[in-house]
Write a protein that holds these residues in place. Sequence first.
Motif, PDB file in Angstrom:
ATOM      1  N   HIS A  29       0.971  -1.246  -0.010  1.00 24.58           N
ATOM      2  CA  HIS A  29       0.059   0.062  -0.088  1.00 24.58           C
ATOM      3  C   HIS A  29       0.810   1.117   0.154  1.00 24.58           C
ATOM      4  O   HIS A  29       2.075   1.107   0.443  1.00 24.58           O
ATOM      5  CB  HIS A  29      -1.055  -0.078   1.192  1.00 24.58           C
ATOM      6  N   GLY A  31       1.187   5.829  -0.019  1.00 20.20           N
ATOM      7  CA  GLY A  31       0.684   7.175   0.268  1.00 20.20           C
ATOM      8  C   GLY A  31       1.694   8.245  -0.305  1.00 20.20           C
ATOM      9  O   GLY A  31       2.919   7.820  -0.350  1.00 20.20           O
ATOM     10  N   SER A  33       2.670  12.517  -0.304  1.00 17.14           N
ATOM     11  CA  SER A  33       2.223  14.063  -0.442  1.00 17.14           C
ATOM     12  C   SER A  33       2.994  14.780  -1.567  1.00 17.14           C
ATOM     13  O   SER A  33       4.339  14.344  -1.566  1.00 17.14           O
ATOM     14  CB  SER A  33       2.564  14.469   0.928  1.00 17.14           C
ATOM     15  N   HIS A  51       1.021   9.759   5.323  1.00 17.20           N
ATOM     16  CA  HIS A  51       0.582   8.504   6.123  1.00 17.20           C
ATOM     17  C   HIS A  51      -0.745   8.532   6.015  1.00 17.20           C
ATOM     18  O   HIS A  51      -1.373   7.032   6.091  1.00 17.20           O
ATOM     19  CB  HIS A  51       1.196   8.765   7.444  1.00 17.20           C
ATOM     20  N   SER A  52      -1.504   9.466   6.081  1.00 19.94           N
ATOM     21  CA  SER A  52      -3.244   9.334   6.039  1.00 19.94           C
ATOM     22  C   SER A  52      -3.434   8.808   4.843  1.00 19.94           C
ATOM     23  O   SER A  52      -4.328   7.744   4.811  1.00 19.94           O
ATOM     24  CB  SER A  52      -3.522  10.884   6.225  1.00 19.94           C
ATOM     25  N   ARG A  53      -2.935   9.075   3.287  1.00 22.59           N
ATOM     26  CA  ARG A  53      -3.136   8.428   2.365  1.00 22.59           C
ATOM     27  C   ARG A  53      -2.861   7.016   2.247  1.00 22.59           C
ATOM     28  O   ARG A  53      -3.363   5.918   1.887  1.00 22.59           O
ATOM     29  CB  ARG A  53      -2.529   8.958   1.256  1.00 22.59           C
ATOM     30  N   LYS A  55      -2.639   4.691   5.060  1.00 18.20           N
ATOM     31  CA  LYS A  55      -3.638   4.321   5.935  1.00 18.20           C
ATOM     32  C   LYS A  55      -5.272   4.264   5.372  1.00 18.20           C
ATOM     33  O   LYS A  55      -6.255   3.098   5.778  1.00 18.20           O
ATOM     34  CB  LYS A  55      -3.678   4.769   7.084  1.00 18.20           C
ATOM     35  N   SER A  56      -5.388   4.982   4.349  1.00 19.29           N
ATOM     36  CA  SER A  56      -6.763   5.158   3.819  1.00 19.29           C
ATOM     37  C   SER A  56      -7.135   3.909   2.930  1.00 19.29           C
ATOM     38  O   SER A  56      -6.177   3.340   2.212  1.00 19.29           O
ATOM     39  CB  SER A  56      -6.911   6.385   2.816  1.00 19.29           C
ATOM     40  N   GLU A  57      -8.308   3.448   2.667  1.00 17.77           N
ATOM     41  CA  GLU A  57      -8.771   2.363   2.218  1.00 17.77           C
ATOM     42  C   GLU A  57      -9.253   2.942   0.565  1.00 17.77           C
ATOM     43  O   GLU A  57      -9.508   1.985  -0.374  1.00 17.77           O
ATOM     44  CB  GLU A  57     -10.047   1.757   2.879  1.00 17.77           C
ATOM     45  N   LYS A  58      -8.962   4.201   0.249  1.00 14.33           N
ATOM     46  CA  LYS A  58      -9.161   4.542  -1.001  1.00 14.33           C
ATOM     47  C   LYS A  58      -8.308   4.666  -1.769  1.00 14.33           C
ATOM     48  O   LYS A  58      -7.067   4.873  -1.262  1.00 14.33           O
ATOM     49  CB  LYS A  58      -9.824   6.187  -0.786  1.00 14.33           C
ATOM     50  N   ASP A  59      -8.467   4.367  -3.173  1.00 15.85           N
ATOM     51  CA  ASP A  59      -7.586   4.278  -4.298  1.00 15.85           C
ATOM     52  C   ASP A  59      -7.065   5.581  -4.377  1.00 15.85           C
ATOM     53  O   ASP A  59      -7.900   6.893  -4.200  1.00 15.85           O
ATOM     54  CB  ASP A  59      -8.390   3.984  -5.564  1.00 15.85           C
ATOM     55  N   ILE A  60      -5.727   5.784  -4.611  1.00 11.47           N
ATOM     56  CA  ILE A  60      -5.352   7.268  -4.772  1.00 11.47           C
ATOM     57  C   ILE A  60      -4.721   7.451  -6.101  1.00 11.47           C
ATOM     58  O   ILE A  60      -4.562   6.440  -6.885  1.00 11.47           O
ATOM     59  CB  ILE A  60      -4.210   7.522  -3.806  1.00 11.47           C
TER      60      ILE A  60
END
Length: 87
Positions: A29, A31, A33, A51-53, A55-60
């Motif tokens: 996974h 993330g 910035s 780090h927030s991205r 841990k997010s379950e959303k696709d980036i």
Amino acid sequence: MILKQYIRNKKTNNPIGVMLAELREGEIHVGYSLCHRNDNYDKQKGQAIAHSRLKSEKDINIPYSIIEEFGPFIQRAYKYFRVQKDS
């Protein structure tokens, strides 16, 4: 364990962002910035956003401006975490 790599300005070599990777349940996974070109990069804030991205379950969506660095970072993450890539 989290793998970290700074994104650097090609002209000045100053950090302008960060990419993070983590192994969870056998999958990598990521993330990231990226600082706006008119702002000064803050490492703590940048890492918190990445780090927030992570841990997010959303696709980036990876910005086009870092695609060139993102591919090698993912390859590095596969080696670092010793994960076999699906062909």
